[in-house]
Design a protein around this motif. Structure first.
Motif, PDB file in Angstrom:
ATOM      1  N   ASN A   1      -9.142   2.179   0.525  1.00  0.00           N
ATOM      2  CA  ASN A   1      -7.994   1.523   1.149  1.00  0.00           C
ATOM      3  C   ASN A   1      -8.250   0.036   1.377  1.00  0.00           C
ATOM      4  O   ASN A   1      -7.318  -0.775   1.303  1.00  0.00           O
ATOM      5  CB  ASN A   1      -7.657   2.222   2.462  1.00  0.00           C
ATOM      6  CG  ASN A   1      -7.121   3.625   2.246  1.00  0.00           C
ATOM      7  OD1 ASN A   1      -6.436   3.886   1.250  1.00  0.00           O
ATOM      8  ND2 ASN A   1      -7.434   4.533   3.145  1.00  0.00           N
TER       9      ASN A   1
ATOM     10  N   TYR B   1       4.760  15.136  -5.445  1.00  0.00           N
ATOM     11  CA  TYR B   1       3.623  14.299  -5.842  1.00  0.00           C
ATOM     12  C   TYR B   1       3.334  14.366  -7.329  1.00  0.00           C
ATOM     13  O   TYR B   1       2.466  13.668  -7.834  1.00  0.00           O
ATOM     14  CB  TYR B   1       2.370  14.663  -5.043  1.00  0.00           C
ATOM     15  CG  TYR B   1       1.882  16.085  -5.221  1.00  0.00           C
ATOM     16  CD1 TYR B   1       2.109  17.040  -4.233  1.00  0.00           C
ATOM     17  CD2 TYR B   1       1.183  16.477  -6.358  1.00  0.00           C
ATOM     18  CE1 TYR B   1       1.663  18.333  -4.378  1.00  0.00           C
ATOM     19  CE2 TYR B   1       0.734  17.778  -6.518  1.00  0.00           C
ATOM     20  CZ  TYR B   1       0.980  18.707  -5.516  1.00  0.00           C
ATOM     21  OH  TYR B   1       0.537  19.996  -5.667  1.00  0.00           O
TER      22      TYR B   1
ATOM     23  N   THR C   1      -5.944  15.836  -1.985  1.00  0.00           N
ATOM     24  CA  THR C   1      -5.953  15.617  -3.434  1.00  0.00           C
ATOM     25  C   THR C   1      -5.371  16.819  -4.169  1.00  0.00           C
ATOM     26  O   THR C   1      -5.462  17.960  -3.690  1.00  0.00           O
ATOM     27  CB  THR C   1      -7.380  15.352  -3.939  1.00  0.00           C
ATOM     28  OG1 THR C   1      -8.227  16.454  -3.564  1.00  0.00           O
ATOM     29  CG2 THR C   1      -7.932  14.072  -3.343  1.00  0.00           C
TER      30      THR C   1
ATOM     31  N   SER D   1      -9.930   9.467  -5.940  1.00  0.00           N
ATOM     32  CA  SER D   1     -10.333   8.943  -4.637  1.00  0.00           C
ATOM     33  C   SER D   1      -9.680   7.579  -4.448  1.00  0.00           C
ATOM     34  O   SER D   1      -9.074   7.040  -5.374  1.00  0.00           O
ATOM     35  CB  SER D   1     -11.855   8.834  -4.541  1.00  0.00           C
ATOM     36  OG  SER D   1     -12.348   7.932  -5.515  1.00  0.00           O
ATOM     37  N   ARG D   2      -9.814   7.040  -3.251  1.00  0.00           N
ATOM     38  CA  ARG D   2      -9.205   5.738  -2.989  1.00  0.00           C
ATOM     39  C   ARG D   2     -10.074   4.924  -2.053  1.00  0.00           C
ATOM     40  O   ARG D   2     -10.822   5.473  -1.227  1.00  0.00           O
ATOM     41  CB  ARG D   2      -7.800   5.914  -2.411  1.00  0.00           C
ATOM     42  CG  ARG D   2      -7.741   6.535  -1.044  1.00  0.00           C
ATOM     43  CD  ARG D   2      -6.319   6.955  -0.682  1.00  0.00           C
ATOM     44  NE  ARG D   2      -5.386   5.845  -0.781  1.00  0.00           N
ATOM     45  CZ  ARG D   2      -4.057   6.000  -0.769  1.00  0.00           C
ATOM     46  NH1 ARG D   2      -3.530   7.211  -0.671  1.00  0.00           N
ATOM     47  NH2 ARG D   2      -3.268   4.955  -0.856  1.00  0.00           N
TER      48      ARG D   2
ATOM     49  N   THR E   1       0.848  -1.189   0.000  1.00  0.00           N
ATOM     50  CA  THR E   1       0.000   0.000   0.000  1.00  0.00           C
ATOM     51  C   THR E   1       0.881   1.235   0.000  1.00  0.00           C
ATOM     52  O   THR E   1       1.914   1.267   0.662  1.00  0.00           O
ATOM     53  CB  THR E   1      -0.914   0.015   1.248  1.00  0.00           C
ATOM     54  OG1 THR E   1      -1.726  -1.157   1.240  1.00  0.00           O
ATOM     55  CG2 THR E   1      -1.800   1.246   1.240  1.00  0.00           C
TER      56      THR E   1
ATOM     57  N   SER F   1       1.036   5.541   0.428  1.00  0.00           N
ATOM     58  CA  SER F   1       0.305   6.694   0.949  1.00  0.00           C
ATOM     59  C   SER F   1      -0.059   7.669  -0.165  1.00  0.00           C
ATOM     60  O   SER F   1      -1.075   8.336  -0.112  1.00  0.00           O
ATOM     61  CB  SER F   1       1.136   7.405   2.008  1.00  0.00           C
ATOM     62  OG  SER F   1       2.370   7.841   1.456  1.00  0.00           O
ATOM     63  N   SER F   2       0.766   7.742  -1.190  1.00  0.00           N
ATOM     64  CA  SER F   2       0.535   8.670  -2.295  1.00  0.00           C
ATOM     65  C   SER F   2       0.419   7.896  -3.601  1.00  0.00           C
ATOM     66  O   SER F   2       1.308   7.127  -3.956  1.00  0.00           O
ATOM     67  CB  SER F   2       1.675   9.669  -2.417  1.00  0.00           C
ATOM     68  OG  SER F   2       1.811  10.422  -1.229  1.00  0.00           O
TER      69      SER F   2
ATOM     70  N   ASN G   1      -7.431  -1.415  -1.745  1.00  0.00           N
ATOM     71  CA  ASN G   1      -6.136  -0.968  -2.276  1.00  0.00           C
ATOM     72  C   ASN G   1      -6.285  -0.514  -3.727  1.00  0.00           C
ATOM     73  O   ASN G   1      -5.506  -0.894  -4.612  1.00  0.00           O
ATOM     74  CB  ASN G   1      -5.080  -2.070  -2.174  1.00  0.00           C
ATOM     75  CG  ASN G   1      -3.679  -1.505  -2.042  1.00  0.00           C
ATOM     76  OD1 ASN G   1      -3.492  -0.308  -1.830  1.00  0.00           O
ATOM     77  ND2 ASN G   1      -2.685  -2.364  -2.185  1.00  0.00           N
TER      78      ASN G   1
ATOM     79  N   LYS H   1      -2.752  12.006  -1.630  1.00  0.00           N
ATOM     80  CA  LYS H   1      -1.722  11.777  -0.614  1.00  0.00           C
ATOM     81  C   LYS H   1      -2.457  11.676   0.705  1.00  0.00           C
ATOM     82  O   LYS H   1      -2.925  12.672   1.236  1.00  0.00           O
ATOM     83  CB  LYS H   1      -0.729  12.925  -0.610  1.00  0.00           C
ATOM     84  CG  LYS H   1       0.454  12.727   0.301  1.00  0.00           C
ATOM     85  CD  LYS H   1       1.438  13.873   0.124  1.00  0.00           C
ATOM     86  CE  LYS H   1       2.658  13.682   0.994  1.00  0.00           C
ATOM     87  NZ  LYS H   1       3.634  14.787   0.846  1.00  0.00           N
ATOM     88  N   TRP H   2      -2.563  10.457   1.207  1.00  0.00           N
ATOM     89  CA  TRP H   2      -3.467  10.160   2.314  1.00  0.00           C
ATOM     90  C   TRP H   2      -4.870  10.615   1.883  1.00  0.00           C
ATOM     91  O   TRP H   2      -5.443   9.963   1.021  1.00  0.00           O
ATOM     92  CB  TRP H   2      -3.001  10.839   3.599  1.00  0.00           C
ATOM     93  CG  TRP H   2      -1.670  10.321   4.079  1.00  0.00           C
ATOM     94  CD1 TRP H   2      -0.505  11.026   4.158  1.00  0.00           C
ATOM     95  CD2 TRP H   2      -1.342   8.997   4.513  1.00  0.00           C
ATOM     96  NE1 TRP H   2       0.512  10.215   4.593  1.00  0.00           N
ATOM     97  CE2 TRP H   2       0.025   8.974   4.829  1.00  0.00           C
ATOM     98  CE3 TRP H   2      -2.093   7.808   4.651  1.00  0.00           C
ATOM     99  CZ2 TRP H   2       0.680   7.814   5.289  1.00  0.00           C
ATOM    100  CZ3 TRP H   2      -1.444   6.672   5.098  1.00  0.00           C
ATOM    101  CH2 TRP H   2      -0.078   6.687   5.421  1.00  0.00           C
ATOM    102  N   SER H   3      -5.427  11.673   2.392  1.00  0.00           N
ATOM    103  CA  SER H   3      -6.750  12.118   1.954  1.00  0.00           C
ATOM    104  C   SER H   3      -6.703  13.426   1.168  1.00  0.00           C
ATOM    105  O   SER H   3      -7.728  13.859   0.625  1.00  0.00           O
ATOM    106  CB  SER H   3      -7.682  12.291   3.150  1.00  0.00           C
ATOM    107  OG  SER H   3      -7.138  13.224   4.059  1.00  0.00           O
TER     108      SER H   3
END
Length: 118
Positions: free
Chosen positions: A70, A100, A54, A67-68, A28, A30-31, A73, A50-52
């Motif tokens: 987790n 990024y 955008t 969006s992601r 996984t 983070s970015s 994945n 990047k984490w949450s």
């Protein structure tokens, strides 16, 4: 071994929408980000998460949403109000921590073709 698999591309009329998916296996990150490459053009940054947080290229801001999920994945790119100039092969990649806009890996998956007709 990390594997990134893009899907969801297709042919759509201008003004239409598509949702791209990028399934990651192996680890996984983070970015994560999306890039695209149009014919005879350099590959360019499209969006990052990047984490949450955008980030978007100016050319897609207000039209695309990254969006992601987790648990799966998986990273998504919702593309609305598509324009013919959005036509390209879209790729995902993990991102460098320091920037990024830059991909982490030199190698790329097969990408997914997005074609927007006028």
């Amino acid at each position: 071994q990390v594997q990134l698999v893009e899907s969801g591309g297709g042919l759509v009329q201008a003004g239409g929408s598509l949702r791209l998916s990028c399934a990651a296996s192996g680890r996984t990150f983070s970015s994560m980000g999306w890039f695209r490459q149009a014919p005879v053009k350099e590959r360019e940054f499209v969006a990052a998460i990047k984490w949450s947080a955008t980030y978007y290229a100016d050319s897609v801001k207000g039209r695309f949403t990254i969006s992601r999920d987790n648990a799966r994945n998986t990273v998504y790119l919702q593309m609305n109000s598509l324009k013919p100039e959005d036509t390209a092969v879209y790729y995902c990649n993990a991102l460098q921590i320091s920037d990024y806009h830059k991909p982490l890996f030199d190698s790329w998956g097969q990408g997914t073709q997005v074609t927007v007709s006028s």
